[in-house]
Design an enzyme around this catalytic site. Structure first.
Site, PDB file in Angstrom:
ATOM      1  N   ASP A 297       0.856  -1.183   0.000  1.00 38.56           N
ATOM      2  CA  ASP A 297       0.000   0.000   0.000  1.00 38.56           C
ATOM      3  C   ASP A 297       0.896   1.239   0.000  1.00 38.56           C
ATOM      4  O   ASP A 297       1.834   1.324   0.788  1.00 38.56           O
ATOM      5  CB  ASP A 297      -0.858  -0.058   1.283  1.00 38.56           C
ATOM      6  CG  ASP A 297      -1.835   1.093   1.396  1.00 38.56           C
ATOM      7  OD1 ASP A 297      -2.028   1.821   0.412  1.00 38.56           O
ATOM      8  OD2 ASP A 297      -2.403   1.259   2.490  1.00 38.56           O
TER       9      ASP A 297
ATOM     10  N   ASP B 217      -4.008   2.454  -4.991  1.00 39.88           N
ATOM     11  CA  ASP B 217      -2.689   2.407  -4.335  1.00 39.88           C
ATOM     12  C   ASP B 217      -2.452   1.151  -3.506  1.00 39.88           C
ATOM     13  O   ASP B 217      -1.545   1.119  -2.688  1.00 39.88           O
ATOM     14  CB  ASP B 217      -2.480   3.659  -3.473  1.00 39.88           C
ATOM     15  CG  ASP B 217      -3.304   3.628  -2.196  1.00 39.88           C
ATOM     16  OD1 ASP B 217      -4.410   3.056  -2.219  1.00 39.88           O
ATOM     17  OD2 ASP B 217      -2.836   4.173  -1.184  1.00 39.88           O
ATOM     18  N   GLU B 218      -3.245   0.100  -3.743  1.00 38.98           N
ATOM     19  CA  GLU B 218      -3.069  -1.140  -2.982  1.00 38.98           C
ATOM     20  C   GLU B 218      -3.045  -2.337  -3.930  1.00 38.98           C
ATOM     21  O   GLU B 218      -3.869  -2.410  -4.853  1.00 38.98           O
ATOM     22  CB  GLU B 218      -4.241  -1.386  -2.034  1.00 38.98           C
ATOM     23  CG  GLU B 218      -4.418  -0.386  -0.925  1.00 38.98           C
ATOM     24  CD  GLU B 218      -5.730  -0.622  -0.204  1.00 38.98           C
ATOM     25  OE1 GLU B 218      -5.715  -1.180   0.895  1.00 38.98           O
ATOM     26  OE2 GLU B 218      -6.784  -0.266  -0.775  1.00 38.98           O
TER      27      GLU B 218
HETATM   28 MG   LIG Z   1      -2.383   4.078   0.846  1.00 38.38          MG
END
Ligand SMILES: [Mg+2]
Length: 213
Positions: A9, A104-105
């Site tokens: 992340d 974003d993961e």
């Molecule tokens: Mg993040």
């Protein structure tokens, strides 16, 4: 077979994207604002430390921003999408199975590499993404997606972990303390359960339930 899953992340993703092109902002308080500069959609660690919550309308924090010299950016989703694609492409080089979970993961499944040291791999991931894309990531490792997510919370928020936490390497007492901490930060089992549609059985679940009650 015990699964080995990492959740990678990006820390403070939108802020980290802005910092790629403005390295002078490193260590300074920065927020990114929603469309039309309405409210805060990303905060740097320095802004989080000031107690600014997500979603706070910008007009309500202008005085605080002046006082602490908080810099505000209008959101640039083209930029974030581009950097997201680059991060995901780098991450895909580390594991045969990748599930991009959000902008974003990403989950990486290392089950088919049982002898790989995942703490070392986690640090390699951090270094490579920082070097090739320019953003900081945290890596959480566990036997389910939910546990990997919790491990990621621990990795991010406990300085001693240096951004990587493999739950499988923790002694039982540490596991209980860290999981309780992570569950409190993450908002509890129920929301995680709903989010990932899976639930870890056995000791980890009962330990955490006991610890947080
Ligand atoms: Mg993040």
């Amino acid at each position: 077979m015990q699964r080995r899953i990492a959740l990678v992340d990006v820390n403070n993703f939108y802020v980290s994207c802005e910092r790629v092109f403005r390295p002078d902002l490193e260590g300074k308080p920065v927020v990114v604002l929603s469309n039309n500069d309405g409210c805060v959609v990303a905060r740097s660690a320095e802004v989080k430390a000031l107690g600014v919550p997500m979603g706070l309308p910008w007009f309500q924090m202008k005085e605080l921003a002046r006082e602490h010299r908080i810099l505000a950016f209008s959101s640039n989703y083209t930029l974030y999408g581009d950097l997201s694609a680059r991060v995901m492409s780098v991450l895909g080089q580390f594991a045969p199975d990748q599930e991009v979970y959000s902008i974003d993961e990403s989950f990486l499944d290392f089950t088919r590499q049982p002898h790989l040291d995942l703490t070392t791999t986690g640090h390699c991931i951090r270094e490579r993404v920082k070097q090739w894309v320019g953003v900081p990531v945290s890596v959480g490792i566990g036997s389910t997606k939910t546990l990997a997510k919790l491990a990621n919370h621990v990795a991010k928020r406990r300085a001693g972990w240096n951004g990587v936490c493999d739950l499988g390497t923790l002694p039982g007492s540490d596991l209980e303390a860290d999981m309780t901490f992570a569950v409190k930060r993450a908002g509890g089992w129920v929301s995680l359960h709903e989010r990932f549609d899976e639930f870890p059985g056995g000791d980890a679940a009962s330990t955490t339930d006991g610890g947080s009650s």
